[in-house]
Design a protein around this motif. Structure first.
Motif, PDB file in Angstrom:
ATOM      1  N   TYR A  76       0.856  -1.202   0.000  1.00 30.89           N
ATOM      2  CA  TYR A  76       0.000   0.000   0.000  1.00 30.89           C
ATOM      3  C   TYR A  76       0.893   1.255   0.000  1.00 30.89           C
ATOM      4  N   ILE A  77       1.896   1.247   0.893  1.00 36.56           N
ATOM      5  CA  ILE A  77       2.741   2.449   1.028  1.00 36.56           C
ATOM      6  C   ILE A  77       3.594   2.625  -0.230  1.00 36.56           C
ATOM      7  N   GLN A  78       4.086   1.497  -0.748  1.00 36.47           N
ATOM      8  CA  GLN A  78       4.950   1.555  -1.938  1.00 36.47           C
ATOM      9  C   GLN A  78       4.186   2.164  -3.122  1.00 36.47           C
ATOM     10  N   HIS A  79       2.957   1.719  -3.333  1.00 37.17           N
ATOM     11  CA  HIS A  79       2.192   2.230  -4.464  1.00 37.17           C
ATOM     12  C   HIS A  79       1.707   3.655  -4.210  1.00 37.17           C
ATOM     13  N   ALA A  80       1.420   3.961  -2.969  1.00 34.20           N
ATOM     14  CA  ALA A  80       0.924   5.313  -2.659  1.00 34.20           C
ATOM     15  C   ALA A  80       2.082   6.319  -2.647  1.00 34.20           C
ATOM     16  N   PHE A  81       3.229   5.906  -2.129  1.00 34.80           N
ATOM     17  CA  PHE A  81       4.362   6.828  -2.023  1.00 34.80           C
ATOM     18  C   PHE A  81       5.557   6.264  -2.788  1.00 34.80           C
ATOM     19  N   ASN A  82       6.464   5.593  -2.115  1.00 40.67           N
ATOM     20  CA  ASN A  82       7.593   4.985  -2.846  1.00 40.67           C
ATOM     21  C   ASN A  82       8.144   3.812  -2.035  1.00 40.67           C
ATOM     22  N   GLU A  83       9.095   3.090  -2.644  1.00 43.67           N
ATOM     23  CA  GLU A  83       9.577   1.866  -2.011  1.00 43.67           C
ATOM     24  C   GLU A  83      10.337   2.140  -0.714  1.00 43.67           C
ATOM     25  N   LYS A  84      11.122   3.228  -0.718  1.00 45.33           N
ATOM     26  CA  LYS A  84      11.931   3.514   0.489  1.00 45.33           C
ATOM     27  C   LYS A  84      11.014   3.820   1.684  1.00 45.33           C
ATOM     28  N   ALA A  85       9.978   4.602   1.412  1.00 46.10           N
ATOM     29  CA  ALA A  85       9.014   4.903   2.492  1.00 46.10           C
ATOM     30  C   ALA A  85       8.350   3.607   2.961  1.00 46.10           C
ATOM     31  N   ALA A  86       8.042   2.741   1.989  1.00 48.92           N
ATOM     32  CA  ALA A  86       7.376   1.471   2.337  1.00 48.92           C
ATOM     33  C   ALA A  86       8.276   0.616   3.220  1.00 48.92           C
ATOM     34  N   ILE A  87       9.560   0.571   2.884  1.00 50.25           N
ATOM     35  CA  ILE A  87      10.479  -0.248   3.686  1.00 50.25           C
ATOM     36  C   ILE A  87      10.643   0.353   5.081  1.00 50.25           C
ATOM     37  N   ALA A  88      10.879   1.672   5.128  1.00 46.22           N
ATOM     38  CA  ALA A  88      11.114   2.320   6.433  1.00 46.22           C
ATOM     39  C   ALA A  88       9.885   2.194   7.339  1.00 46.22           C
ATOM     40  N   ILE A  89       8.723   2.525   6.807  1.00 47.84           N
ATOM     41  CA  ILE A  89       7.507   2.493   7.634  1.00 47.84           C
ATOM     42  C   ILE A  89       7.104   1.052   7.947  1.00 47.84           C
ATOM     43  N   GLY A  90       7.199   0.183   6.936  1.00 46.38           N
ATOM     44  CA  GLY A  90       6.824  -1.222   7.137  1.00 46.38           C
ATOM     45  C   GLY A  90       7.669  -1.874   8.224  1.00 46.38           C
ATOM     46  N   MET A  91       8.981  -1.654   8.171  1.00 46.30           N
ATOM     47  CA  MET A  91       9.855  -2.271   9.179  1.00 46.30           C
ATOM     48  C   MET A  91       9.661  -1.637  10.546  1.00 46.30           C
ATOM     49  N   PHE A  92       9.453  -0.332  10.547  1.00 45.41           N
ATOM     50  CA  PHE A  92       9.196   0.376  11.807  1.00 45.41           C
ATOM     51  C   PHE A  92       7.952  -0.205  12.485  1.00 45.41           C
ATOM     52  N   TYR A  93       6.921  -0.386  11.698  1.00 39.85           N
ATOM     53  CA  TYR A  93       5.650  -0.890  12.218  1.00 39.85           C
ATOM     54  C   TYR A  93       5.795  -2.337  12.718  1.00 39.85           C
ATOM     55  N   VAL A  94       6.440  -3.156  11.917  1.00 40.44           N
ATOM     56  CA  VAL A  94       6.534  -4.575  12.270  1.00 40.44           C
ATOM     57  C   VAL A  94       7.442  -4.787  13.488  1.00 40.44           C
ATOM     58  N   ILE A  95       8.617  -4.154  13.484  1.00 37.13           N
ATOM     59  CA  ILE A  95       9.572  -4.399  14.580  1.00 37.13           C
ATOM     60  C   ILE A  95       9.080  -3.738  15.877  1.00 37.13           C
ATOM     61  N   ALA A  96       8.596  -2.499  15.754  1.00 38.61           N
ATOM     62  CA  ALA A  96       8.084  -1.838  16.975  1.00 38.61           C
ATOM     63  C   ALA A  96       6.866  -2.610  17.506  1.00 38.61           C
ATOM     64  N   GLY A  97       6.049  -3.117  16.580  1.00 35.68           N
ATOM     65  CA  GLY A  97       4.874  -3.902  16.989  1.00 35.68           C
ATOM     66  C   GLY A  97       5.285  -5.172  17.710  1.00 35.68           C
ATOM     67  N   ALA A  98       6.388  -5.743  17.266  1.00 35.18           N
ATOM     68  CA  ALA A  98       6.858  -6.985  17.891  1.00 35.18           C
ATOM     69  C   ALA A  98       7.276  -6.765  19.341  1.00 35.18           C
ATOM     70  N   SER A  99       7.536  -5.512  19.698  1.00 30.47           N
ATOM     71  CA  SER A  99       7.992  -5.245  21.065  1.00 30.47           C
ATOM     72  C   SER A  99       6.893  -5.539  22.100  1.00 30.47           C
ATOM     73  N   ILE A 100       5.664  -5.692  21.626  1.00 28.57           N
ATOM     74  CA  ILE A 100       4.564  -6.031  22.551  1.00 28.57           C
ATOM     75  C   ILE A 100       4.900  -7.318  23.310  1.00 28.57           C
ATOM     76  N   VAL A 101       5.700  -8.167  22.685  1.00 25.98           N
ATOM     77  CA  VAL A 101       6.057  -9.435  23.316  1.00 25.98           C
ATOM     78  C   VAL A 101       6.703  -9.191  24.699  1.00 25.98           C
ATOM     79  N   GLY A 102       7.410  -8.062  24.842  1.00 19.25           N
ATOM     80  CA  GLY A 102       8.053  -7.737  26.124  1.00 19.25           C
ATOM     81  C   GLY A 102       7.006  -7.589  27.217  1.00 19.25           C
ATOM     82  N   ALA A 103       5.945  -6.802  26.921  1.00 19.42           N
ATOM     83  CA  ALA A 103       4.888  -6.573  27.921  1.00 19.42           C
ATOM     84  C   ALA A 103       4.080  -7.842  28.145  1.00 19.42           C
ATOM     85  N   GLU A 104       3.757  -8.504  27.031  1.00 16.86           N
ATOM     86  CA  GLU A 104       2.904  -9.691  27.127  1.00 16.86           C
ATOM     87  C   GLU A 104       3.583 -10.791  27.949  1.00 16.86           C
ATOM     88  N   SER A 105       4.867 -11.013  27.687  1.00 17.51           N
ATOM     89  CA  SER A 105       5.562 -12.087  28.408  1.00 17.51           C
ATOM     90  C   SER A 105       5.764 -11.708  29.877  1.00 17.51           C
TER      91      SER A 105
END
Lengths: 466, 119
Positions: A76-105
């Protein structure tokens, strides 16, 4: 159109979407919401959060109908904006989202310590329980054992049925007096909205169901499933949080407990109630962990294959065909997060960050929707969000506001003691976003250049092509 | 634009590469699926049958009820079967569409990665 042998049913899309959002940490977040506003009126904030998530679910639905692929948010981000934005935002979202494991565990370790007691020391026992669940789920994924749709459905709907039963039983057997609550000085618009901001956390992950579009016959089913899941979650949480609040004693509410649901279960049904909630916690956490490891390891594998992450992460196990390096990397990352949460004790920091991250991604998604409509007005969409740009614009305004509201607030414990100023959450997120942007701008081009060099040394195999 | 004959030739080579790769056969030994490939630009369809990791049949046309449906342009499909294209890249760009479980999607990509590791 050719049909697949096995297709997902709507009930499985709903259970997958809702199952991702239901975890042990939602009980504590629910109590926090009840403590911000007047407990008996916590349902208002939860319904507000649910209604807002519903608007986001509608935006996601249109995007899924436009790009029905597991690449989802990156595309979605790549087509709406560009690939670099898609990679930066996509990885930011996925990795930061994964941090929930800290609270959950961390919270799950509290449940286990409450169940089996302390054997070595609080710190050592906590770390043991935090690590053991992560290692267990990692091993299941390493061996390629997957939970079938039927099992997923059964577990999720059992949890819903149980929470609804307990809520209705409690509300029927306890006095819930709304009169004093409505006149309480704590019942203000500001507090309702602050609690709604945290309430977004209760729905975290419902959108991770978008990759299921590839397993359905009709892409609209994913959108419909997300919307139904959000509705089901909103109704269940609204009832349950109020029930839990009235079912706890005042001392328990303000004790700073990390296991309010177990105390609530014991108050209600004695020791057996506690045991049932412990079982529910384990079920919720393990299914959430499992979905997390499964989705993130596959996402990471695909990113490594596309030369966005180092190639080593695309290694597959010779027998189980699972991305074992990615799973190992995730396990180490998760245990590191557990250690961080354990030594700082700041699990609320992660919960707050997750709520802000969801707000951020809903803003991004709404922006993508507006831009993609402008760029590709005639591209086929089996679902279109009604009322033109109104809903995505409302989403952008409201979720930006909620995110800023979260950052401007202060997180306190149950006794009112300041835990941290939330602008530190903004600082941490901004720092991580900068790292991801630098990665997309500096490292990814190098990885892609190296891949091109490798490809250029190889002769094309297709006859007649040089 | 690749013709149906071009794609069938590519599929024949792909079958040979896959079936002769011991590492791949070991990894895919429990993978038995019926796959349909659809060329989005020409409308040509192809069927591949995999049994215990071995490709036992390729044919033109869509036969049976598939476990996996892959849709790509005829050129991309041809390049993919000859090993001249990284399917994961095209997949993440939305140019190859796959209808399947996530595990099957990963398995299909794994075939290319194992037989042409330098890609």
């Amino acid at each position: 159109m050719t049909e697949l042998k096995k297709v997902l049913k709507l009930r499985t899309v709903v259970s997958a979407s809702a199952g991702l959002a239901m975890a042990t940490s939602v009980y504590l977040a629910g109590l926090q919401i009840a403590l911000i506003v007047v407990g008996e009126l916590a349902w208002i904030s939860i319904l507000v959060a649910g209604a807002l998530c519903l608007l986001s679910a509608m935006c996601f639905s249109e995007l899924v109908s436009l790009y029905p692929t597991a690449a989802g948010i990156k595309l979605y981000i790549q087509h709406a904006f560009n690939e670099k934005a898609a990679i930066a935002i996509g990885m930011f979202y996925v990795i930061a989202g994964a941090s929930i494991v800290g609270a959950e565990s961390y919270l799950l370790s509290s449940v286990m310590i409450e169940t089996v007691g302390i054997h070595v020391s609080l710190l050592a026992d906590r770390f043991f329980w935090m690590a053991i669940f992560i290692v267990l789920v990692a091993y299941i994924n390493y061996r390629g054992v997957s939970i079938t749709g039927w099992v997923q459905d059964f577990m999720t709907y059992i949890m819903f049925a149980f929470l609804l039963f307990v809520s209705i039983y409690t509300l029927a057997t306890h006095d819930v007096d709304l009169g004093p609550a409505l006149h309480s000085p704590d019942f203000t618009l500001g507090k309702v909205l602050t609690a709604a901001g945290l309430g977004i956390f209760l729905f975290v992950g419902f959108e991770w169901v978008t990759p299921l579009a590839e397993e359905t016959e009709d892409y609209r089913m994913v959108g419909k499933g997300m919307i139904l899941a959000v509705l089901l979650l909103a109704i269940t949480y609204s009832l349950f949080v109020v029930a839990m609040y009235v079912g706890l004693t005042d001392a328990q509410r303000h004790s700073g407990t990390t296991i309010p649901h177990i105390l609530f279960g014991r108050n209600l049904f004695g020791p057996i109630g506690g045991v049932i909630f412990i079982f529910m916690s384990l079920l919720a956490s393990l299914t959430s962990f499992n979905s997390g490891v499964l989705n993130f390891s596959r996402f990471g594998y695909a990113m490594a294959r596309a030369n966005i992450l180092p190639r080593v992460f695309s290694k597959l196990h010779p027998d189980y065909a699972t991305p074992w390096v990615m799973i190992l990397g995730l396990t180490i990352f998760s245990i590191g997060l557990c250690a961080f949460t354990l030594f700082t004790g700041q699990y609320m920091f992660i919960i707050t960050m997750a709520a802000a991250l969801e707000c951020f991604i809903y803003v991004v998604i709404s922006l993508c929707l507006i831009r993609l409509r402008k760029k590709f007005p005639d591209q086929e969409r089996s679902y279109r969000v009604p009322f033109g740009k109104l809903i995505p614009v409302v989403n952008i305004v409201v979720f930006s506001g909620l995110m800023l509201g979260i950052f401007a607030d202060t997180t306190r414990d149950a006794m009112g003691k300041v835990l941290f100023k939330n602008y530190w959450v903004a600082v941490a997120m901004a720092g991580f976003a900068l790292v991801m942007t630098a990665y997309a701008l500096v490292i990814v081009p190098r990885l892609q250049q190296a891949a091109q060099q490798r490809a250029s040394t190889r002769k094309r195999r297709r006859p007649g092509q040089s | 634009m690749a013709t149906s004959k071009d794609i069938m030739e590519a599929l024949a080579d792909y079958k040979e590469q896959c079936n002769n790769n011991k590492r791949l056969r070991r990894m895919q030994r429990d993978w038995s699926k019926l796959l349909h490939f659809i060329a989005s630009d020409t409308g040509d369809k192809f069927t591949m049958e995999v049994k215990n990791g071995e490709i036992i049949r390729n044919e033109a046309g869509a036969r049976g009820v598939p476990d996996v449906i892959v849709t790509a342009t005829s050129e991309d499909m041809c390049d993919m079967f000859w090993g001249d294209l990284n399917p994961a890249q095209k997949y993440l760009d939305g140019k190859i569409l796959v209808k399947a479980t996530p595990e099957d999607v990963q398995r299909i990509d794994a075939i290319t990665m194992i037989i042409w590791p330098e890609g």
